[in-house]
Write a protein that holds these residues in place. Structure first.
Motif, mmCIF file in Angstrom:
data_model
loop_
_atom_site.group_PDB
_atom_site.id
_atom_site.type_symbol
_atom_site.label_atom_id
_atom_site.label_comp_id
_atom_site.label_asym_id
_atom_site.label_seq_id
_atom_site.Cartn_x
_atom_site.Cartn_y
_atom_site.Cartn_z
ATOM 1 N N HIS A 288 1.048 -1.311 -0.193
ATOM 2 C CA HIS A 288 0.125 0.081 -0.046
ATOM 3 C C HIS A 288 1.090 0.912 0.067
ATOM 4 O O HIS A 288 1.601 1.023 0.928
ATOM 5 C CB HIS A 288 -0.955 0.023 1.369
ATOM 6 C CG HIS A 288 -1.672 -1.093 1.418
ATOM 7 N ND1 HIS A 288 -3.338 -0.691 0.585
ATOM 8 C CD2 HIS A 288 -1.941 -2.369 2.066
ATOM 9 C CE1 HIS A 288 -3.646 -2.554 0.262
ATOM 10 N NE2 HIS A 288 -3.505 -2.831 1.693
ATOM 11 N N VAL A 290 1.821 5.082 -0.749
ATOM 12 C CA VAL A 290 0.928 6.680 -0.245
ATOM 13 C C VAL A 290 2.624 7.838 -1.085
ATOM 14 O O VAL A 290 3.858 7.334 -0.130
ATOM 15 C CB VAL A 290 0.894 6.746 1.045
ATOM 16 C CG1 VAL A 290 0.217 8.598 1.506
ATOM 17 C CG2 VAL A 290 -0.540 6.424 1.988
ATOM 18 N N ARG A 314 -2.455 5.821 -3.407
ATOM 19 C CA ARG A 314 -2.695 7.462 -2.556
ATOM 20 C C ARG A 314 -1.704 8.619 -2.605
ATOM 21 O O ARG A 314 -0.427 8.164 -2.894
ATOM 22 C CB ARG A 314 -3.372 7.657 -1.030
ATOM 23 C CG ARG A 314 -4.418 6.101 -0.734
ATOM 24 C CD ARG A 314 -4.786 5.758 0.415
ATOM 25 N NE ARG A 314 -6.325 5.371 1.147
ATOM 26 C CZ ARG A 314 -5.650 3.472 1.425
ATOM 27 N NH1 ARG A 314 -4.841 3.339 1.612
ATOM 28 N NH2 ARG A 314 -6.544 3.725 1.964
ATOM 29 N N GLN A 315 -2.080 9.577 -2.836
ATOM 30 C CA GLN A 315 -1.467 10.979 -3.318
ATOM 31 C C GLN A 315 -2.439 12.039 -2.146
ATOM 32 O O GLN A 315 -3.119 12.205 -2.520
ATOM 33 C CB GLN A 315 -1.070 11.193 -4.511
ATOM 34 C CG GLN A 315 -0.409 12.774 -4.795
ATOM 35 C CD GLN A 315 -0.172 12.309 -6.484
ATOM 36 O OE1 GLN A 315 -1.004 12.525 -7.013
ATOM 37 N NE2 GLN A 315 1.149 13.009 -6.756
ATOM 38 N N PHE A 316 -1.328 12.402 -1.771
ATOM 39 C CA PHE A 316 -1.723 12.935 -0.596
ATOM 40 C C PHE A 316 -0.816 14.854 -1.529
ATOM 41 O O PHE A 316 0.119 14.803 -1.244
ATOM 42 C CB PHE A 316 -1.056 12.879 0.713
ATOM 43 C CG PHE A 316 -1.934 11.402 1.319
ATOM 44 C CD1 PHE A 316 -3.742 11.887 0.658
ATOM 45 C CD2 PHE A 316 -1.945 11.025 2.417
ATOM 46 C CE1 PHE A 316 -4.557 9.759 1.282
ATOM 47 C CE2 PHE A 316 -2.814 10.069 2.813
ATOM 48 C CZ PHE A 316 -3.621 9.450 2.446
ATOM 49 N N CYS A 350 -5.420 6.307 -8.717
ATOM 50 C CA CYS A 350 -4.491 6.691 -7.498
ATOM 51 C C CYS A 350 -5.516 7.289 -6.739
ATOM 52 O O CYS A 350 -6.484 8.278 -7.687
ATOM 53 C CB CYS A 350 -3.481 7.543 -8.024
ATOM 54 S SG CYS A 350 -3.470 8.364 -6.854
ATOM 55 N N THR A 358 -0.264 15.766 6.816
ATOM 56 C CA THR A 358 0.659 13.986 7.333
ATOM 57 C C THR A 358 1.311 14.533 8.705
ATOM 58 O O THR A 358 1.880 15.492 9.031
ATOM 59 C CB THR A 358 1.904 13.711 6.916
ATOM 60 O OG1 THR A 358 0.932 13.603 5.353
ATOM 61 C CG2 THR A 358 2.531 12.170 6.996
ATOM 62 N N ALA A 400 -0.118 2.253 5.177
ATOM 63 C CA ALA A 400 0.777 2.769 3.977
ATOM 64 C C ALA A 400 2.300 1.330 4.418
ATOM 65 O O ALA A 400 2.744 1.767 5.474
ATOM 66 C CB ALA A 400 1.636 3.618 5.132
ATOM 67 N N VAL A 403 6.212 4.592 1.709
ATOM 68 C CA VAL A 403 5.443 5.851 1.897
ATOM 69 C C VAL A 403 6.766 6.916 1.192
ATOM 70 O O VAL A 403 7.974 7.407 1.005
ATOM 71 C CB VAL A 403 5.623 6.671 3.161
ATOM 72 C CG1 VAL A 403 5.320 8.557 3.163
ATOM 73 C CG2 VAL A 403 4.528 6.091 3.598
#
Length: 476
Positions: A288, A290, A314-316, A350, A358, A400, A403
């Protein structure tokens, strides 16, 4: 003017991509070039404006865009290639990876779709190589002056080519084992296959530029050594100091800078050895993932992780979600619009979130990162400008296993040659210059090392300008 009513008669046709289910299984470029008949119509859409903003304010290298559009429309491809190469050393690269600010400043962009300038540039460059028009341009005479270029990214390569053609003896030093810098190791092959770089390097070698890969200036050789051995030094090392994540757990195994992740995969594609076990090995398979950071580098991480077989991506992004549409009142034409953009990597699968802060990372049973803890934020105006404010009740946690930190770069790395030469820095930590020369006589700087992290096209332009300044200084 290419075609007086072309912009009325022909709609914009965008470049297609290979199907997602096909392209995520390999590392080849994803674009499907337009056929020549369609490209002819796209060139005909150029209005030949009285003031071509695509050239005057949009294109950092000052490509003469209306001119090569007209030449393509008239089928004068070789003349178009000569025109394009007169301002841009590497149009085959910018035609692939430039975000095309020229198109957002196209006059048609005021109320319609712009000319497909970037793809026309790409097609001109590819045609030039296919037809054998890209030949070594050897200098008519040698000046006897020696120039060291430190760093082989787009700024360094552009500076080196211009200086070699001016008759100087140029040696490019690169700390990695292959030439290309950011182009080689920072951009995935699905956007820029590396044979594109290699064929241009063949031209440069034939022109007389010398390359020394695997030499880390500041460690393997000192800055003072270069000052003794060369008449001038041009620093084009890029902005290599990444922005760290300073939260609890930010140093856990499984947390990596984006460039380390991308570099390893580019080495795999090239058949070079990379770590396969231990903390230094970075791979997304069955993890997973991030990605922290919503820019182009983060997008490249997304596409790479998907191709490696990630379970989820995932993209933050800490900034607010940009507005939808083609224009934003805050960034009117002809400026680069701050709008919502979706890359080809995002289309591949995505989850994207904005206004995410964060707060911490936590480990699992294997002591590597396992979870990311974050919250949503609001941006409010305070006494010192925009400030973050946590949104109550929005804390959340996601899995995550990997990362990737894609939060940008702070400035050029200060350790090494910059400290050895005692160079002055600007307030942002970049090399301070005046007329491209640092305060140390004979030392010049260009590209991201001077301006901070930016676009490939800016780096090419700065490399060319620094080369012109070095040439003038050597011939004074």
């Amino acid at each position: 003017m290419a075609h007086p009513t072309g912009f009325i008669d022909f709609p914009r046709v965008d470049v297609g991509h290979r199907p997602i289910e096909e392209r995520i299984r390999d590392w080849h470029e994803i674009d499907m070039p337009l056929v020549e008949a369609t490209l002819n119509q796209q060139a005909a859409r150029c209005m030949d404006c009285g003031i071509p903003f695509c050239h005057a304010s949009g294109c950092p290298v000052r490509n003469r865009i209306p001119e090569f559009n007209d030449l393509v429309y008239r089928g004068l491809w070789q003349a178009a290639a000569e025109n394009l190469h007169s301002t841009n050393n590497f149009p085959e690269i910018t035609g692939r990876v430039c975000p095309a600010p020229c198109e957002t400043s196209c006059t048609l962009s005021i109320n319609a779709d712009p000319v497909t300038i970037k793809h026309i540039e790409y097609q001109i460059a590819e045609r030039a190589f296919q037809e054998g028009w890209v030949k070594p341009l050897r200098p008519a005479y040698r000046t006897g002056k020696k120039v060291a270029v430190v760093g082989s990214g787009p700024a360094g390569l552009a500076a080196a080519q211009q200086l070699t053609r001016a008759g100087h003896e140029v040696v490019v030093f690169e700390k990695d084992d292959r030439i290309g810098g950011l182009l080689r190791y920072g951009i995935p092959d699905f956007k820029l296959e590396k044979h594109v770089i290699d064929r241009r390097l063949e031209q440069m070698i034939a022109e007389g530029t010398k390359f020394e890969p695997g030499v880390h200036v500041g460690i393997d050789v000192s800055g003072r050594y270069l000052r003794r051995m060369f008449d001038a030094v041009c620093l084009t090392m890029g902005a290599g100091q990444p922005r760290p994540l300073t939260v609890p757990g930010g140093d856990l195994p499984g947390v990596h800078f984006a460039m380390d992740f991308l570099t390893q995969q580019n080495r795999r594609v090239a058949g070079d050895p990379v770590p396969t076990t231990g903390r230094d090995a970075i791979h997304a398979k069955d993890k997973h993932v991030v990605v922290i950071g919503g820019g182009d580098t983060g997008s490249d991480c997304v596409g790479t992780a998907i191709r490696q077989g990630a379970l989820s991506v995932r993209q933050f992004e800490i900034l607010p979600k940009p507005p939808e549409g083609k224009r934003n009142p805050e960034t009117p034409w002809p400026f680069w619009p701050k709008i919502m953009r979706t890359s080809s990597s995002h289309e591949e699968g995505c989850e994207r979130r904005w206004s995410v802060l964060t707060k911490a990372l936590s480990a699992g049973p294997n002591l590597s990162v396992a979870e990311l803890h974050a919250c949503e934020i609001d941006w409010v105006r305070g006494p010192k400008g925009w400030e973050m404010k946590e949104r109550p009740g929005t804390d959340f946690t996601v899995k995550a296993d990997l990362v990737l930190l894609a939060m940008g770069f702070l400035h050029v790395v200060h350790e090494g040659i910059i400290e050895q030469l005692g160079l002055k820095l600007d307030p942002r930590g970049n090399i301070a210059v005046r007329n491209w020369m640092a305060h140390e006589e004979g030392v010049f700087a260009a590209g991201d090392a001077r301006r901070g992290a930016s676009l490939v096209v800016h780096a090419i332009y700065e490399g060319r300008q620094a080369a012109a300044a070095i040439d003038r200084w050597l011939k004074r």
